[in-house]
Design an enzyme around this catalytic site. Structure first.
Site, short mmCIF file in Angstrom:
data_model
loop_
_atom_site.label_atom_id
_atom_site.label_comp_id
_atom_site.label_asym_id
_atom_site.label_seq_id
_atom_site.Cartn_x
_atom_site.Cartn_y
_atom_site.Cartn_z
N SER A 73 0.84 -1.20 0.00
CA SER A 73 0.00 0.00 0.00
C SER A 73 0.88 1.25 0.00
O SER A 73 2.08 1.19 0.25
CB SER A 73 -0.89 0.01 1.24
N LYS A 74 0.22 2.34 -0.27
CA LYS A 74 0.88 3.64 -0.27
C LYS A 74 1.55 3.87 1.08
O LYS A 74 2.65 4.39 1.17
CB LYS A 74 -0.21 4.69 -0.50
N ARG A 75 0.87 3.42 2.14
CA ARG A 75 1.40 3.62 3.48
C ARG A 75 2.71 2.84 3.70
O ARG A 75 3.61 3.29 4.39
CB ARG A 75 0.37 3.23 4.53
#
Ligand code: GLU
Length: 509
Positions: free
Chosen positions: A266-268
């Site tokens: 994910s982006k995170r």
């Protein structure tokens, strides 16, 4: 494979930046189309106005351009099946939803948001924690399956707000063959009666994707694995609309996983682990939050594309570096792995390094120019190209040309005196003073004659050249780094080399 011309599509919803998994979906579509001499369509799926994010569509198109994955048909380019933006096709979906209602495969549902909420509350109270509008619930709701025909007619006439829902069969096994996963089967009872047409007349994704894949004559539909649960709805729609013979072949692409393999990247994860996950910088227009992209971090598009191709695919030969032409030639969707592909940032950097080394020095200089501009450095393109060529073997990113070659552009501001001073002597000082004079007269200021004159004078003065080379390097660069020292001198040129010797001598004295 059917004899029809291959037509594939990338169908993003413009909701934000493009995750590298999305770009890989584009790439596999593109490679498949090119391999089969087919066409690649970009269709913008913007029917969910609540999720629409301004700028996202332009961003997607720019991404495709940067990666060299240009569609044959798109909202920008047009094409025989235009428009390619679903919001502009709004008017054509209703007839298909009505056709489904008429055939008994779908129904009108008049439930208000309050009624839906009440249903959920009742279900939860009965221990059903994820209540769905499905085969059992629909019998208790306000829809055209329950209300009598006259009442439905009156409601429709009065313009009562309503949606159209698919009537999922209560207990059927649905099967289809996925080009990557093989046979896949679903129990229809596990899927709810998805809304096909919303109260505002906009289709939902489910209806629009099927109608458009049909109307746009899509032969193969490749998309991320996260869409697999929607496949039963789509397959039924193809059947119910009478288009089964034209249904595309499906391939659900495996996820790109976190480096440790635990779940979807994910982006995170990117923020947490310090690497990009989006193709290009994306600024969320609502929060102004910037998410860094591969492009801005310094990836070459060819390297980015090559790296993505290898995330879940290989041709079985062990080859890792593929040009676009080679990818097109070797690609086959059946060789995409079923399992998720772990993202490895060091490997991504390795790919970039490989491409930097292969890139022509003049082009590297051009790509590096913005870094120089930002630093306010002015230099001849040929000089920059030369430096790029000298240091590229050490670079994973274009901007690292600066880290490995900054001293070509600026004189040392400080010197690694500790490396010189302990062994510095009057003899060495005299050597450099004299050599600087020799250099004034040196006609051919290239590394071989430079080195010769250096060694001759060292021999005449009875000093080991090895002991003089380090001080010389530090005069030129400020520290113990850089390419071979006579090559540095040659690149800096006569006047600058002599000047730096003088400045170094003053500093060491
Ligand atoms: N609009 C969907 C998305 O945002 C497309 C899924 C599909 O390709 O069917 O990814």
């Amino acid at each position: 494979m059917s004899q029809k011309k291959v037509r594939v599509r990338f169908a993003p919803s413009p909701t934000g930046g493009l995750h590298l998994g999305g770009v890989r979906t584009v790439l596999f579509n593109y490679l498949f189309a090119r391999h089969h001499g087919g066409e690649f369509v970009l269709r913008i799926e913007d029917t969910d106005q609540t999720r629409y994010v301004p700028g996202a569509e332009e961003y997607i198109m720019e991404c495709l351009r940067w990666c060299g994955l240009e569609p044959d048909e798109s909202p920008l380019k047009g094409g025989p099946y235009a428009p390619y933006r679903q919001s502009e096709r709004k008017a054509l979906y209703r007839q298909y939803a009505e056709q489904l209602v008429a055939a008994g495969y779908a129904y009108y549902a008049f439930d208000t948001p309050e009624e839906l909420e009440a249903m959920r509350e009742v279900e939860k109270a009965r221990g059903n924690h994820s209540p769905q509008y499905n085969y059992s619930i629909r019998k208790t709701m306000r829809n055209s399956l329950v209300l009598d025909a006259a009442e439905v007619a009156t409601l429709l006439e009065k313009g009562a707000p309503h949606v159209i829902r698919i009537k999922m069969p209560e207990n059927e096994e649905l099967r289809f063959s996925d080009m990557i996963r093989g046979e896949v089967s679903f129990q229809t009872s596990t899927v709810d009666d998805k809304v096909l047409l919303k109260a505002d007349g906009m289709p939902t994704y489910h209806l629009a994707v099927v109608v458009d894949d049909y109307l746009m004559k899509i032969t193969h539909a490749f998309r991320g694995e996260e869409w697999l649960p929607s496949a039963p709805v789509h397959i039924l729609l193809w059947k119910y609309l009478g288009w089964e013979a034209d249904m595309p072949q499906w391939a659900h692409l495996p996820l790109i996983l976190k480096p440790d393999g635990n779940g979807k990247l994910s982006k995170r994860d990117g923020d947490r682990l310090g690497f990009p996950v989006y193709a290009m910088n994306w600024t969320d227009p609502k929060t102004n939050e910037l998410t860094r992209g591969f492009r801005e971090i310094g990836f070459l598009p060819e390297a980015f594309v090559n790296m993505l191709a290898m995330l879940g695919w290989n041709d079985g030969s062990g080859q890792e570096i593929f040009s676009m032409e080679e990818l097109i030639e070797h690609f086959s969707i059946e060789r995409v792995h079923k399992g998720g592909a772990k993202f490895d940032y060091d490997k991504a950097k390795w790919f970039n390094h490989q491409y930097i080394v292969k890139t022509d020095d003049a082009l590297l200089a051009k790509l590096f120019q913005p870094v120089l501009d930002e630093k306010g450095m002015v230099a001849e393109p040929a000089f920059v190209a030369r430096i790029a060529g000298l240091v590229k073997e050490r670079c994973h990113f274009i901007n690292e040309i600066w880290d490995h070659g900054f001293f070509f552009f600026i004189r040392p501001e400080k010197y690694d005196a500790d490396a010189v001073k302990p062994k510095w002597s009057a003899e060495k000082q005299a050597f450099f003073e004299e050599w600087a004079q020799v250099l004034e007269g040196l006609e051919d200021f290239t590394f071989a004659p430079l080195e010769d004159s250096f060694k001759q004078l060292a021999a005449a003065k009875n000093i080991k050249p090895g002991e003089l080379q380090l001080p010389f390097r530090i005069m030129l660069c400020g520290g113990k780094f850089g390419p071979p020292v006579f090559v540095i001198a040659e690149t800096l040129g006569k006047a600058e080399t002599i000047e730096r010797i003088k400045l170094g001598l003053a500093a060491f004295a």
